[in-house]
Scaffold this active site. Structure first.
Site, PDB file in Angstrom:
ATOM      1  N   ASP A 161       0.925  -1.182  -0.155  1.00 40.30           N
ATOM      2  CA  ASP A 161      -0.074  -0.124  -0.456  1.00 40.30           C
ATOM      3  C   ASP A 161       0.757   0.762  -0.073  1.00 40.30           C
ATOM      4  O   ASP A 161       1.895   1.394   1.081  1.00 40.30           O
ATOM      5  CB  ASP A 161      -0.850  -0.496   1.139  1.00 40.30           C
ATOM      6  N   ASP A 203      -3.060   2.317  -5.928  1.00 36.22           N
ATOM      7  CA  ASP A 203      -1.760   2.237  -4.989  1.00 36.22           C
ATOM      8  C   ASP A 203      -2.196   1.214  -4.033  1.00 36.22           C
ATOM      9  O   ASP A 203      -1.177   0.586  -3.154  1.00 36.22           O
ATOM     10  CB  ASP A 203      -1.810   3.543  -4.170  1.00 36.22           C
ATOM     11  N   GLU A 204      -2.820  -0.155  -4.600  1.00 34.30           N
ATOM     12  CA  GLU A 204      -2.876  -1.069  -3.767  1.00 34.30           C
ATOM     13  C   GLU A 204      -2.282  -2.633  -4.713  1.00 34.30           C
ATOM     14  O   GLU A 204      -2.707  -2.455  -5.577  1.00 34.30           O
ATOM     15  CB  GLU A 204      -3.726  -1.493  -3.141  1.00 34.30           C
TER      16      GLU A 204
END
Length: 357
Positions: A9, A107-108
């Site tokens: 993350d 974003d993960e």
DNA sequence: TCTGGGGTCCTAGGACCC
DNA sequence: TCTGGGGTCCTAGGACCC
């Protein structure tokens, strides 16, 4: 050989991407959202840098409220194209370092390790640092524990005031497994679980299930009776820290495409509302067409001034990519609403025909 | 401080058919 | 005349996530 799932993350993603092109802002309270103008109503914070968070600024907060909390904050407009490009860069880096990657939002991501997950986590963090960004990594025995571990990684790795957790902590990396599940999660409220939100937590609390430990001790039949045959048992499994262990590396094919817009000022004129619905329907249909997809159903959402939100939908007589048909259907659907109250949001969603025949 | 935008999946009730 | 049981399609709404 145990298989470990790792959840990666990015830290303060949108703000961090902005720092790459404006290094002078590093360490500043940066607030990304809307058009970067805190005087604009009905726009919210998408990402606050850590210094901005120290002022109490949070994602989802109105920009105006953020400015009140942080008057000297630097407000930046959203730049989706840049974030998407950065995201692709990150995912490519993860693929190079870790092999298979399951992308989970911009974003993960999840990756897997068959050997030393701490080693892989360190390599990932180092590779992401080379991109001028930073990330936290959660290690778990499934996706749920990996995802929750990332939360511990962020809270133990970032705040020096936080007492050091001995179980599994190491600056920006954290391991959560069946072994420390009860110790670390048992006393937490059920909405600490990934997949349990405020509503479910409240309904569970009404059944005297307040904590994860309570959920572990709950009766499955009772949960099934209360939440349905699927959701009930799923909650019980969640409570025990169990979850999916398979990586899905093929990109998901979207099942729908939607566009919605909150207007700076409420709409009251039905003709104007129809025009806006037609415009939004046209835009989303054009995007659908650009992706070579075909629509099966048109759904229109109306949110009034009081935040009362309703949607109505209509199945198309046959799947179509014809924009005029889609717009006409959206108009037929909006005409079924009583438009007697001020409208703050309109949205159009297209359900898409599956690609595989 | 009034509350964005883009997604996914699940549940439930009514219509309709056998 | 006082009423079944299942399956499937359609719509509405709820909930969660990033």
């Amino acid at each position: 050989m145990p298989r470990w799932l790792l959840h990666v993350d990015l830290d303060q993603f949108q703000a961090a991407v902005e720092f790459r092109r404006r290094p002078e802002l590093r360490g500043q309270p940066v607030i990304v959202g809307g058009e970067g103008d805190p005087s604009q109503p009905r726009k919210v914070v998408t990402c606050a840098s850590y210094p901005a968070r120290a002022f109490g600024v949070r994602a989802g907060m109105p920009l105006k409220a953020a400015q009140r909390k942080c008057p000297d904050g630097v407000f930046l407009p959203l730049d989706m194209a840049t974030y998407e490009a950065a995201s692709e860069e990150i995912m490519a880096t993860l693929a190079r370092v870790a092999g298979a990657v399951e992308v989970w939002g911009m974003d993960e991501a999840f990756v897997a390790s068959d050997s030393d997950p701490w080693q892989l986590a360190a390599e990932i963090r180092s590779a992401v640092t080379e991109l001028g960004l930073t990330c936290s990594v959660g290690i778990g025995d499934n996706k749920l524990t990996a995802k929750l571990a990332t939360g511990f990684a962020k809270s133990t790795g970032k705040t020096s005031a936080e007492p050091e957790h001995d179980a599994g902590a190491a600056g920006g990396i954290f391991q959560l497994t069946a072994a420390n599940w009860t110790e670390l999660m048992g006393h937490r409220p059920t909405d600490a679980l990934w997949g349990v939100g405020a509503r479910i937590a409240k309904r569970l609390a009404e059944l005297d299930i307040a904590t994860v430990a309570d959920l572990m001790a709950a009766d499955r039949q009772r949960l099934a009776a209360e939440f349905g045959p699927n959701t009930g048992p799923y909650l019980w499994v969640l409570g025990h820290g169990k979850g999916d262990t398979e990586l899905t590396t093929t990109p998901r094919i979207p099942v729908g495409r939607s566009k919605s817009e909150t207007f700076p000022h409420d709409l009251t004129d039905p003709e104007e509302i129809r025009r806006e619905v037609a415009r939004i329907a046209t835009e989303v249909a054009e995007e659908m067409l650009a992706h070579n997809r075909v629509s099966t159903r048109v759904s229109v959402t109306v949110r009034t001034k009081t935040f009362y939100t309703r949607s109505k939908q209509r199945k198309l007589p046959q799947p179509t990519s014809d924009i005029a048909t889609i717009v006409d259907t959206a108009l037929a659907v909006i005409d079924r609403f009583d438009l007697d109250r001020p409208v703050r949001l309109l949205g159009v969603r297209l359900e898409l025909l599956p690609l595989d025949e």
